[in-house]
Design a protein around this motif. Sequence first.
Motif, PDB file in Angstrom:
ATOM      1  N   TYR A 280       0.867  -1.017  -0.094  1.00  0.00           N
ATOM      2  CA  TYR A 280       0.028   0.042  -0.064  1.00  0.00           C
ATOM      3  C   TYR A 280       0.986   1.312   0.133  1.00  0.00           C
ATOM      4  O   TYR A 280       0.469   2.073  -0.568  1.00  0.00           O
ATOM      5  N   ARG A 281       1.922   1.303   0.821  1.00  0.00           N
ATOM      6  CA  ARG A 281       2.938   2.414   0.877  1.00  0.00           C
ATOM      7  C   ARG A 281       3.465   2.636  -0.398  1.00  0.00           C
ATOM      8  O   ARG A 281       3.873   3.643  -0.712  1.00  0.00           O
ATOM      9  N   ALA A 282       3.807   1.711  -1.189  1.00  0.00           N
ATOM     10  CA  ALA A 282       4.377   1.765  -2.409  1.00  0.00           C
ATOM     11  C   ALA A 282       3.573   2.507  -3.629  1.00  0.00           C
ATOM     12  O   ALA A 282       4.003   2.789  -4.612  1.00  0.00           O
ATOM     13  N   ALA A 303      -5.744   0.155   3.262  1.00  0.00           N
ATOM     14  CA  ALA A 303      -5.198   1.274   2.405  1.00  0.00           C
ATOM     15  C   ALA A 303      -5.215   2.612   2.945  1.00  0.00           C
ATOM     16  O   ALA A 303      -4.437   3.588   3.087  1.00  0.00           O
ATOM     17  N   SER A 304      -6.849   2.812   3.470  1.00  0.00           N
ATOM     18  CA  SER A 304      -6.909   4.135   4.545  1.00  0.00           C
ATOM     19  C   SER A 304      -5.952   4.092   5.679  1.00  0.00           C
ATOM     20  O   SER A 304      -5.494   5.231   5.992  1.00  0.00           O
ATOM     21  N   ARG A 308      -3.445   6.139   2.342  1.00  0.00           N
ATOM     22  CA  ARG A 308      -3.543   6.283   0.714  1.00  0.00           C
ATOM     23  C   ARG A 308      -4.818   6.629   0.550  1.00  0.00           C
ATOM     24  O   ARG A 308      -5.764   5.786   1.089  1.00  0.00           O
ATOM     25  N   PRO A 309      -5.248   7.212  -0.338  1.00  0.00           N
ATOM     26  CA  PRO A 309      -6.485   7.707  -0.941  1.00  0.00           C
ATOM     27  C   PRO A 309      -7.106   6.686  -1.537  1.00  0.00           C
ATOM     28  O   PRO A 309      -6.366   5.958  -2.351  1.00  0.00           O
ATOM     29  N   VAL A 310      -8.368   6.178  -1.285  1.00  0.00           N
ATOM     30  CA  VAL A 310      -8.953   4.923  -2.093  1.00  0.00           C
ATOM     31  C   VAL A 310     -10.027   5.560  -3.031  1.00  0.00           C
ATOM     32  O   VAL A 310     -10.823   6.272  -2.538  1.00  0.00           O
ATOM     33  N   ILE A 311     -10.129   4.928  -4.120  1.00  0.00           N
ATOM     34  CA  ILE A 311     -11.342   5.131  -4.912  1.00  0.00           C
ATOM     35  C   ILE A 311     -11.999   3.632  -4.772  1.00  0.00           C
ATOM     36  O   ILE A 311     -11.322   2.416  -5.064  1.00  0.00           O
ATOM     37  N   ALA A 312     -13.197   3.733  -4.428  1.00  0.00           N
ATOM     38  CA  ALA A 312     -13.815   2.223  -4.007  1.00  0.00           C
ATOM     39  C   ALA A 312     -15.136   2.462  -4.766  1.00  0.00           C
ATOM     40  O   ALA A 312     -15.896   3.334  -5.034  1.00  0.00           O
TER      41      ALA A 312
END
Length: 392
Positions: A280-282, A303-304, A308-312
């Motif tokens: 996730y960090r990568a 991921a949150s 990290r911003p998430v599109i779901a």
Amino acid sequence: MTHSRTGAANGPAILQVVPRLDTGGAERATIDIAAALVAEGFESLVVADGGRMVAELVAAGGEWISMPLNTKSPIALVANVRRLRRLIRARGVKLVHARSRAPAWSVFFAARGERIPFVTTFHGAYSARSALKRFYNSVMLRGDAVIANSHWTADHIRTRYALAPKRLVVVHRGVDLDVFDPARVKTEDSDRLRRSWGVRDGETVILLPGRITRWKGQLVFVEALAQLLRNGAASFRAVLAGDSQGRDSYVAEVKRSIERNRLGSVVTMAGHVTDMAAVYRAADIVVSASTEPEAFGRVAAEASAMERPVIATDHGGSRETILPGISGILVPPGDAKALAAALAQLVQAGPEARSALGVSGRNHILRNFSLARMTTDTLSLYRDLLGGALLG
């Protein structure tokens, strides 16, 4: 039966049952609760027919007992009931928790025969297109308590089934915030992953993690990437990370779509990955493109937690873990055009704006979806059901 254990405990024995200890939300929750039970002085037993996570269970202090419970055969079911009843009596099991339908029938009859509490967890929404299938699923409603892993799952249970559970409680899937902590991932580890994916300087990394299976939306993701490329988006690298689990024909279909859309130079299929926190960090943007509702959806929450911003997709548990416009973006399921637009928005937003979304996302997970909260709520339910049995 095969046994594997690290030692004995002084407290009451609690038995969890899953078909196998392979990668998945039910399996992850089983190990998390097993570890919490050990920490609280319980004897933690898990029945499963093997799997890659057995060693992790044993390392957490749980005991693995192998039984072939993942069957629909009536003859095998009767034999498994006998095996389970012998185990319950021999180990003094005080409560049994089933996390899947096939073994749940054996567990249900064994628990009723031994007069101990029976708990189930809905880790997903089961298909129920016929009366026979609804009856098969109904074992998950027959517990002394039924755990739903999100409010969406609880609503699904209430609206889909005529049989009302005796007790329905929501215990959200918990994220281990010690594991999924941005501060614990070394920069060199995420850089190493980016190099292995073929990421070049200046590229925005878009990650879709999850099993390579149709309903996880890989084909929708590929189509969205094609639109993103056609619309002249800034330089990006897309990564599909996940195990195919033998779905070779679908993997081939995804690869054909990548080739047909001329995305071979910007898409990497990374296969099975283990250190998800570093993965996730990568990434710069994480996508959960499931075309069917996920009861909870670990990807969005984990991921949150990693900022990290998430599109779901806008259904299922994502509506609880993602705050639209604050921690990420929700898009209609199966809508490649909407997904492409959301990707373009975050790619163009730049690192600072994406970082702000990520920080808001972690704060949301900290407040509402921690592993500590999940284990505390689950063990409190166990104690409530057992009552005075815990004192003797």
